[in-house]
Each structure stands twice: as structure tokens, then as C-alpha cells.
Design a protein around this motif. Structure first.
Motif, PDB file in Angstrom:
ATOM      1  N   HIS A 167      44.249  50.392  38.362  1.00  0.00           N
ATOM      2  CA  HIS A 167      45.425  50.109  39.174  1.00  0.00           C
ATOM      3  C   HIS A 167      46.696  50.704  38.578  1.00  0.00           C
ATOM      4  O   HIS A 167      47.778  50.520  39.119  1.00  0.00           O
ATOM      5  CB  HIS A 167      45.598  48.595  39.349  1.00  0.00           C
ATOM      6  CG  HIS A 167      44.451  47.971  40.066  1.00  0.00           C
ATOM      7  ND1 HIS A 167      44.290  48.039  41.426  1.00  0.00           N
ATOM      8  CD2 HIS A 167      43.379  47.287  39.602  1.00  0.00           C
ATOM      9  CE1 HIS A 167      43.178  47.411  41.773  1.00  0.00           C
ATOM     10  NE2 HIS A 167      42.610  46.953  40.688  1.00  0.00           N
TER      11      HIS A 167
ATOM     12  N   SER B 200      52.286  42.475  44.339  1.00  0.00           N
ATOM     13  CA  SER B 200      50.843  42.687  44.343  1.00  0.00           C
ATOM     14  C   SER B 200      50.105  41.367  44.200  1.00  0.00           C
ATOM     15  O   SER B 200      50.465  40.514  43.387  1.00  0.00           O
ATOM     16  CB  SER B 200      50.441  43.620  43.198  1.00  0.00           C
ATOM     17  OG  SER B 200      49.032  43.661  43.072  1.00  0.00           O
TER      18      SER B 200
ATOM     19  N   LEU C  97      47.426  40.984  42.808  1.00  0.00           N
ATOM     20  CA  LEU C  97      46.768  40.962  41.505  1.00  0.00           C
ATOM     21  C   LEU C  97      47.695  40.514  40.385  1.00  0.00           C
ATOM     22  O   LEU C  97      47.233  40.047  39.346  1.00  0.00           O
ATOM     23  CB  LEU C  97      46.234  42.360  41.165  1.00  0.00           C
ATOM     24  CG  LEU C  97      45.206  42.969  42.115  1.00  0.00           C
ATOM     25  CD1 LEU C  97      44.827  44.355  41.639  1.00  0.00           C
ATOM     26  CD2 LEU C  97      43.979  42.086  42.227  1.00  0.00           C
TER      27      LEU C  97
ATOM     28  N   ARG D  56      37.624  36.494  46.063  1.00  0.00           N
ATOM     29  CA  ARG D  56      37.800  37.730  46.817  1.00  0.00           C
ATOM     30  C   ARG D  56      36.808  38.759  46.299  1.00  0.00           C
ATOM     31  O   ARG D  56      36.186  38.584  45.252  1.00  0.00           O
ATOM     32  CB  ARG D  56      39.223  38.283  46.669  1.00  0.00           C
ATOM     33  CG  ARG D  56      39.621  38.619  45.243  1.00  0.00           C
ATOM     34  CD  ARG D  56      40.995  39.266  45.195  1.00  0.00           C
ATOM     35  NE  ARG D  56      41.504  39.385  43.841  1.00  0.00           N
ATOM     36  CZ  ARG D  56      41.209  40.377  43.008  1.00  0.00           C
ATOM     37  NH1 ARG D  56      40.377  41.323  43.392  1.00  0.00           N
ATOM     38  NH2 ARG D  56      41.720  40.413  41.797  1.00  0.00           N
TER      39      ARG D  56
ATOM     40  N   HIS E 218      36.150  42.794  45.071  1.00  0.00           N
ATOM     41  CA  HIS E 218      36.930  43.763  44.310  1.00  0.00           C
ATOM     42  C   HIS E 218      36.076  44.993  44.058  1.00  0.00           C
ATOM     43  O   HIS E 218      34.883  44.892  43.789  1.00  0.00           O
ATOM     44  CB  HIS E 218      37.371  43.169  42.972  1.00  0.00           C
ATOM     45  CG  HIS E 218      38.113  44.140  42.108  1.00  0.00           C
ATOM     46  ND1 HIS E 218      39.426  44.472  42.331  1.00  0.00           N
ATOM     47  CD2 HIS E 218      37.720  44.867  41.046  1.00  0.00           C
ATOM     48  CE1 HIS E 218      39.815  45.360  41.426  1.00  0.00           C
ATOM     49  NE2 HIS E 218      38.798  45.617  40.632  1.00  0.00           N
TER      50      HIS E 218
ATOM     51  N   TYR F 201      46.759  46.379  47.523  1.00  0.00           N
ATOM     52  CA  TYR F 201      46.905  45.009  47.042  1.00  0.00           C
ATOM     53  C   TYR F 201      48.327  44.489  47.227  1.00  0.00           C
ATOM     54  O   TYR F 201      48.567  43.290  47.138  1.00  0.00           O
ATOM     55  CB  TYR F 201      46.471  44.904  45.577  1.00  0.00           C
ATOM     56  CG  TYR F 201      44.979  45.077  45.428  1.00  0.00           C
ATOM     57  CD1 TYR F 201      44.110  44.064  45.811  1.00  0.00           C
ATOM     58  CD2 TYR F 201      44.434  46.267  44.949  1.00  0.00           C
ATOM     59  CE1 TYR F 201      42.741  44.220  45.710  1.00  0.00           C
ATOM     60  CE2 TYR F 201      43.068  46.433  44.844  1.00  0.00           C
ATOM     61  CZ  TYR F 201      42.228  45.410  45.228  1.00  0.00           C
ATOM     62  OH  TYR F 201      40.873  45.574  45.137  1.00  0.00           O
TER      63      TYR F 201
ATOM     64  N   SER G  39      49.086  41.556  50.539  1.00  0.00           N
ATOM     65  CA  SER G  39      49.447  40.392  49.726  1.00  0.00           C
ATOM     66  C   SER G  39      49.898  39.191  50.552  1.00  0.00           C
ATOM     67  O   SER G  39      49.763  38.051  50.114  1.00  0.00           O
ATOM     68  CB  SER G  39      50.541  40.771  48.724  1.00  0.00           C
ATOM     69  OG  SER G  39      51.711  41.215  49.397  1.00  0.00           O
TER      70      SER G  39
ATOM     71  N   CYS H 172      39.422  40.250  55.712  1.00  0.00           N
ATOM     72  CA  CYS H 172      40.859  39.999  55.786  1.00  0.00           C
ATOM     73  C   CYS H 172      41.229  39.654  57.224  1.00  0.00           C
ATOM     74  O   CYS H 172      40.852  40.360  58.162  1.00  0.00           O
ATOM     75  CB  CYS H 172      41.623  41.235  55.321  1.00  0.00           C
ATOM     76  SG  CYS H 172      43.377  40.970  55.045  1.00  0.00           S
TER      77      CYS H 172
END
Length: 227
Positions: free
Chosen positions: A56, A65, A67, A125, A127, A205, A209, A219
């Protein structure tokens, strides 16, 4: 694989690890208590010497983000990220810091009721370490279990209408095989996949968000994505 010396990994031992991974897709290196972030990074880089960046890049600095709240960066080895839960006095140069393990309530559209939350869970989630942001991540991802929760287990709910559940230990990470998923497709769908192209949203991301998910890999579009 047991007793591999990752701090001083020989070429022969690396070949054993490399061949095992490419034949089995996921491998476990046991008895690695105390292995350094440097050794973890060097093992990862050895699979792909041309890659030297975390997948990333600097996008984790973007506060928006999804994350950003979950990860801490090892100061002397910024390609290595830390995820967990609780307060720690020191680890790999980080001092007096607190980790918060992500919970599906943060952004799933629906949540497990409070009265069931202790004994039941969901996958948070999905990834994938893909070539996002014009960066080429390493071919291989490594996860180091420094400290794992012990004791009780939970029942994982898929909550996708099937009623399927899975008995899991705390802090479970699941691995999904793209090869197996492809083999399950019909010949027509395989042909479609081989000819398909994917265009990722810029900084996905960040883009997603503010959106919600209705289950692990889906999603829910509520027109809250960033356009």
C-alpha cells in the motif's frame, strides 16, 4: 516446516521453503518465536528481489483509508505492519502504543446482535495484496504470529442467507485459493474470466472507506463511495 533459521537462512533452506509454498500455496513455519522484522522482510523479499515496498506504499498515511486505524508501522522496517489488540510497552522500536483489532461493526451494514457478540463473529473483510497504486508488491505475503489469543473459541457466521457457520479460534485469518475458485467455474465462466480486465478505483481503500459491507466480500453501494 520446522526449525528454519530465518535470521540466517541458507540458499538450500530457502529453496525448500520456496518449493513448498509454490506447491501448497500456504505454508506454516513453526518455532519462529522472536524472529525479527528484518528477517521477516528479507524472507519476503527473497521471493521477489525486485520489490522493496509494502503493497500500500504511503497510502496508509491517508487518514481516510479504512486500513489506517488497524495498522502500525515498524519504524526501522517500514515494509512490516503490525496488527493486534491491546496496549504494549515496546515492540520492534515502537514504544507505549495501543493496537485495536478491527470489528465487523465498524463498517458492515448489519452486525451480530450485542447479546451474541462474545460467542459469535464474522470475517471482517477480504484482502488481496494486488498491484495497486502503481506499485508492485512482493509476490509473497508473510504473516508472523507474535502472540495469539488462547482459550475459548467462537462460532463464525457467514450471514449470507445459507445459515453456514464455522468453528474458529480467536483472531482467525482465512486463506482463499484463487486457483480452486477458478477450477469450480463452468467452462463458459472460465473463458469470461480469462478475457476479463479489472480496473481498480483510485486508492480503493480510501474510495470505499465510507461504504458498508453486507458480508465478507460484498460491498453494499449506498452511493457513499468517494467519486
Amino acid at each position: 516446516i520446522t526449525n528454519a533459521d530465518l535470521e540466517n537462512l541458507s540458499d538450500n533452506d530457502f529453496e525448500v521453503i520456496r518449493n513448498a509454498l509454490y506447491n501448497s500455496h500456504v505454508i506454516v513455519l513453526k518455532n519462529q518465536q522472536g524472529v525479527s522484522a528484518r528477517a521477516q522482510y528479507e524472507l519476503t523479499k527473497r521471493f521477489d528481489p525486485a520489490s522493496s515496498t509494502y503493497g500500500h506504499g504511503k497510502t496508509l498515511d491517508v487518514k481516510r483509508s479504512m486500513l489506517h486505524p488497524d495498522l502500525k508501522t515498524v519504524p526501522h522496517q517500514p515494509q512490516v505492519q503490525i496488527i493486534g489488540h491491546g496496549h504494549y510497552d515496546e515492540y520492534e522500536g515502537l514504544k507505549d502504543f495501543t493496537l485495536k483489532h478491527p470489528h465487523h461493526k465498524v463498517f458492515h451494514k448489519t452486525a451480530i446482535p450485542d447479546e451474541d457478540d462474545l460467542n459469535f463473529t464474522r470475517f471482517y473483510r477480504c484482502h488481496i495484496d494486488a498491484a495497486l497504486y502503481a506499485l508492485s508488491p512482493p509476490k509473497v505475503t508473510t504473516l508472523l504470529a507474535v502472540k495469539v489469543p488462547a482459550g475459548r473459541r467462537q462460532t463464525l457466521r457467514y450471514d449470507d442467507g445459507t445459515g453456514d457457520e464455522l468453528d474458529v479460534p480467536l483472531g482467525t485469518t482465512a486463506f482463499v485459493s484463487g486457483q480452486n475458485m477458478y477450477e469450480l467455474l463452468s467452462d463458459k465462466d472460465k473463458e469470461f474470466v480469462r478475457a476479463a480486465k479489472v480496473e481498480y478505483a483510485p486508492h480503493p481503500y480510501v474510495w470505499m472507506s465510507k461504504a458498508s459491507w453486507d458480508r465478507m466480500a460484498s460491498c453494499t453501494s449506498e452511493q457513499r463511495e468517494l467519486f
